[in-house]
Design a protein around this motif. Structure first.
Motif, mmCIF file in Angstrom:
data_model
loop_
_atom_site.group_PDB
_atom_site.id
_atom_site.type_symbol
_atom_site.label_atom_id
_atom_site.label_comp_id
_atom_site.label_asym_id
_atom_site.label_seq_id
_atom_site.Cartn_x
_atom_site.Cartn_y
_atom_site.Cartn_z
ATOM 1 N N LEU A 128 -40.632 -76.226 -9.507
ATOM 2 C CA LEU A 128 -41.947 -75.563 -9.512
ATOM 3 C C LEU A 128 -41.811 -74.045 -9.465
ATOM 4 N N ILE A 129 -40.882 -73.556 -8.668
ATOM 5 C CA ILE A 129 -40.662 -72.103 -8.577
ATOM 6 C C ILE A 129 -40.150 -71.569 -9.915
ATOM 7 N N ALA A 130 -39.205 -72.275 -10.503
ATOM 8 C CA ALA A 130 -38.652 -71.849 -11.795
ATOM 9 C C ALA A 130 -39.744 -71.766 -12.855
ATOM 10 N N GLU A 131 -40.678 -72.711 -12.813
ATOM 11 C CA GLU A 131 -41.790 -72.712 -13.761
ATOM 12 C C GLU A 131 -42.619 -71.431 -13.621
ATOM 13 N N LYS A 132 -42.924 -71.050 -12.391
ATOM 14 C CA LYS A 132 -43.703 -69.834 -12.132
ATOM 15 C C LYS A 132 -42.946 -68.585 -12.568
ATOM 16 N N LEU A 133 -41.681 -68.504 -12.211
ATOM 17 C CA LEU A 133 -40.901 -67.306 -12.506
ATOM 18 C C LEU A 133 -40.656 -67.145 -14.002
ATOM 19 N N ARG A 134 -40.475 -68.257 -14.701
ATOM 20 C CA ARG A 134 -40.315 -68.173 -16.159
ATOM 21 C C ARG A 134 -41.566 -67.593 -16.807
ATOM 22 N N LYS A 135 -42.727 -68.001 -16.310
ATOM 23 C CA LYS A 135 -43.980 -67.495 -16.868
ATOM 24 C C LYS A 135 -44.162 -66.000 -16.595
ATOM 25 N N GLN A 136 -43.759 -65.555 -15.396
ATOM 26 C CA GLN A 136 -43.925 -64.132 -15.099
ATOM 27 C C GLN A 136 -42.811 -63.288 -15.702
ATOM 28 N N GLY A 137 -41.698 -63.931 -16.104
ATOM 29 C CA GLY A 137 -40.639 -63.236 -16.822
ATOM 30 C C GLY A 137 -39.667 -62.448 -15.971
ATOM 31 N N HIS A 138 -39.734 -62.635 -14.671
ATOM 32 C CA HIS A 138 -38.793 -61.961 -13.773
ATOM 33 C C HIS A 138 -38.851 -62.645 -12.418
ATOM 34 N N GLY A 139 -37.905 -62.305 -11.556
ATOM 35 C CA GLY A 139 -37.876 -62.864 -10.212
ATOM 36 C C GLY A 139 -36.479 -63.307 -9.838
ATOM 37 N N HIS A 140 -36.294 -63.556 -8.555
ATOM 38 C CA HIS A 140 -34.977 -63.931 -8.042
ATOM 39 C C HIS A 140 -35.157 -65.035 -7.004
ATOM 40 N N ILE A 141 -34.399 -66.112 -7.150
ATOM 41 C CA ILE A 141 -34.404 -67.211 -6.185
ATOM 42 C C ILE A 141 -33.143 -67.118 -5.331
ATOM 43 N N VAL A 142 -33.314 -67.211 -4.025
ATOM 44 C CA VAL A 142 -32.190 -67.261 -3.094
ATOM 45 C C VAL A 142 -32.200 -68.634 -2.429
ATOM 46 N N ALA A 143 -31.152 -69.413 -2.630
ATOM 47 C CA ALA A 143 -31.067 -70.761 -2.065
ATOM 48 C C ALA A 143 -29.986 -70.797 -0.993
ATOM 49 N N MET A 144 -30.375 -71.246 0.206
ATOM 50 C CA MET A 144 -29.433 -71.294 1.317
ATOM 51 C C MET A 144 -28.625 -72.591 1.273
ATOM 52 N N SER A 145 -27.347 -72.470 0.955
ATOM 53 C CA SER A 145 -26.440 -73.610 0.901
ATOM 54 C C SER A 145 -25.509 -73.558 2.123
ATOM 55 N N SER A 146 -24.324 -74.130 2.006
ATOM 56 C CA SER A 146 -23.386 -74.165 3.130
ATOM 57 C C SER A 146 -21.991 -74.531 2.647
ATOM 58 N N PRO A 147 -20.946 -73.990 3.289
ATOM 59 C CA PRO A 147 -19.586 -74.434 2.977
ATOM 60 C C PRO A 147 -19.396 -75.922 3.245
ATOM 61 N N ALA A 148 -20.273 -76.512 4.072
ATOM 62 C CA ALA A 148 -20.167 -77.944 4.369
ATOM 63 C C ALA A 148 -20.300 -78.794 3.118
ATOM 64 N N GLY A 149 -20.904 -78.236 2.071
ATOM 65 C CA GLY A 149 -21.059 -78.979 0.833
ATOM 66 C C GLY A 149 -19.851 -78.943 -0.078
ATOM 67 N N GLU A 150 -18.831 -78.202 0.326
ATOM 68 C CA GLU A 150 -17.653 -78.046 -0.526
ATOM 69 C C GLU A 150 -16.739 -79.274 -0.522
ATOM 70 N N ARG A 151 -16.620 -79.927 0.644
ATOM 71 C CA ARG A 151 -15.749 -81.096 0.730
ATOM 72 C C ARG A 151 -16.178 -81.935 1.922
ATOM 73 N N ALA A 152 -16.187 -83.253 1.760
ATOM 74 C CA ALA A 152 -16.645 -84.139 2.840
ATOM 75 C C ALA A 152 -15.731 -84.032 4.050
ATOM 76 N N ARG A 153 -16.348 -83.829 5.212
ATOM 77 C CA ARG A 153 -15.613 -83.784 6.474
ATOM 78 C C ARG A 153 -16.178 -84.845 7.417
ATOM 79 N N ARG A 154 -15.330 -85.421 8.203
ATOM 80 C CA ARG A 154 -15.747 -86.510 9.097
ATOM 81 C C ARG A 154 -16.887 -86.088 10.020
#
Length: 253
Positions: A128-154
């Motif tokens: 939904l955000i991408a749809e809005k930003l494409r229409k306005q022709g500019h913008g920046h999305i910042v998504a908070m990820s984590s190193p925990a997603g790099e490799r499965a840990r117990r």
């Protein structure tokens, strides 16, 4: 639009009581007042009001709108409200949940909660955000990820799996939006001392929300697609990714 020295005129935060996101908002507001939209859970109204008052002291205008990650049928309405007063320069996807790992992999409801909040909702909202930003022709999305997603840990593989999905989606979105004038930055902070990690033992190279905010502002300014906080984590995870499985599974973290 973001000006020549990297200051946005507007900021939209999904997860408006996030310590990291609010630190980022303050970092931007120190440079110039801006229009800020905080999307928060209804039960966090008091926290949002306090955050709003602090941000308004910088001369910024703040709007608070209710947001429930687990109610996808309301997501379009949330996004429409955020963009109702004009273009949004920077949007932060900054909400998430981290439960006890043992409960998360043995309790189906807990597992679904982690998946819904950390992966499914960010994906539907990202569309939904991408749809809005494409229409306005500019913008920046910042998504908070984590190193925990790099490799499965117990110790945190359920949380890590949800962040791995988020990371791949928003990393791919950088390619999909490349020709639209819209940029995406995936942020992978190490352990950060926030409400989310309260009560947990800090990991080595633990960061403060302010340190992560500084890295986010710098990454957006430079148009970086990925940023590790601290930067050394990139090399730590490169090593860990390539450790043989028989060795990696013996590590107690």
């Amino acid at each position: 639009m973001i000006d020549a020295v990297g200051n946005p005129q507007s900021l939209f935060i999904l997860g408006g009581t996030s310590d990291i996101a609010l630190a980022t908002a303050h970092r931007y507001a120190e440079q110039r007042p801006l229009r800020i939209v905080l999307a928060v859970r209804p039960e966090e109204a008091d926290l949002a009001e306090a955050a709003s008052e602090r941000l308004q002291q910088t001369g910024s205008t703040v709007t608070v709108i209710p947001f429930e990650a687990r109610k996808p049928e309301t997501h379009r309405e949330v996004i429409d409200k955020a963009f109702a007063d004009g273009d949004i320069d920077v949007t932060m996807v900054a909400f998430g949940v981290q439960l006890d790992n043992e409960k998360s992999w043995t309790d189906p409801d807990a597992a679904q909660l982690v998946a819904d909040v950390n992966y499914t909702a960010p994906v539907t909202l990202g569309v939904l955000i991408a749809e809005k930003l494409r229409k306005q022709g500019h913008g920046h999305i910042v998504a908070m990820s984590s190193p925990a997603g790099e490799r499965a840990r117990r110790t945190n593989f359920v949380y890590g799996s949800s962040k791995a999905g988020l990371d791949v989606f928003y990393s791919g979105l950088t390619y999909a939006l490349a020709d639209s004038g819209v940029k995406v930055t995936v942020v992978r902070p190490n352990f950060v001392k926030t409400k989310l990690t309260e009560g947990l033992k800090p990991a080595p190279m633990a960061q403060t929300p302010e340190q992560v905010a500084e890295a986010i502002v710098g990454a957006v300014n430079k148009g970086k697609e990925q940023v590790w906080v601290p930067g050394q984590m990139r090399w730590v995870m490169t090593v860990l990714r390539h450790l043989p499985r028989v060795i990696f599974r013996r590590l107690s973290f």
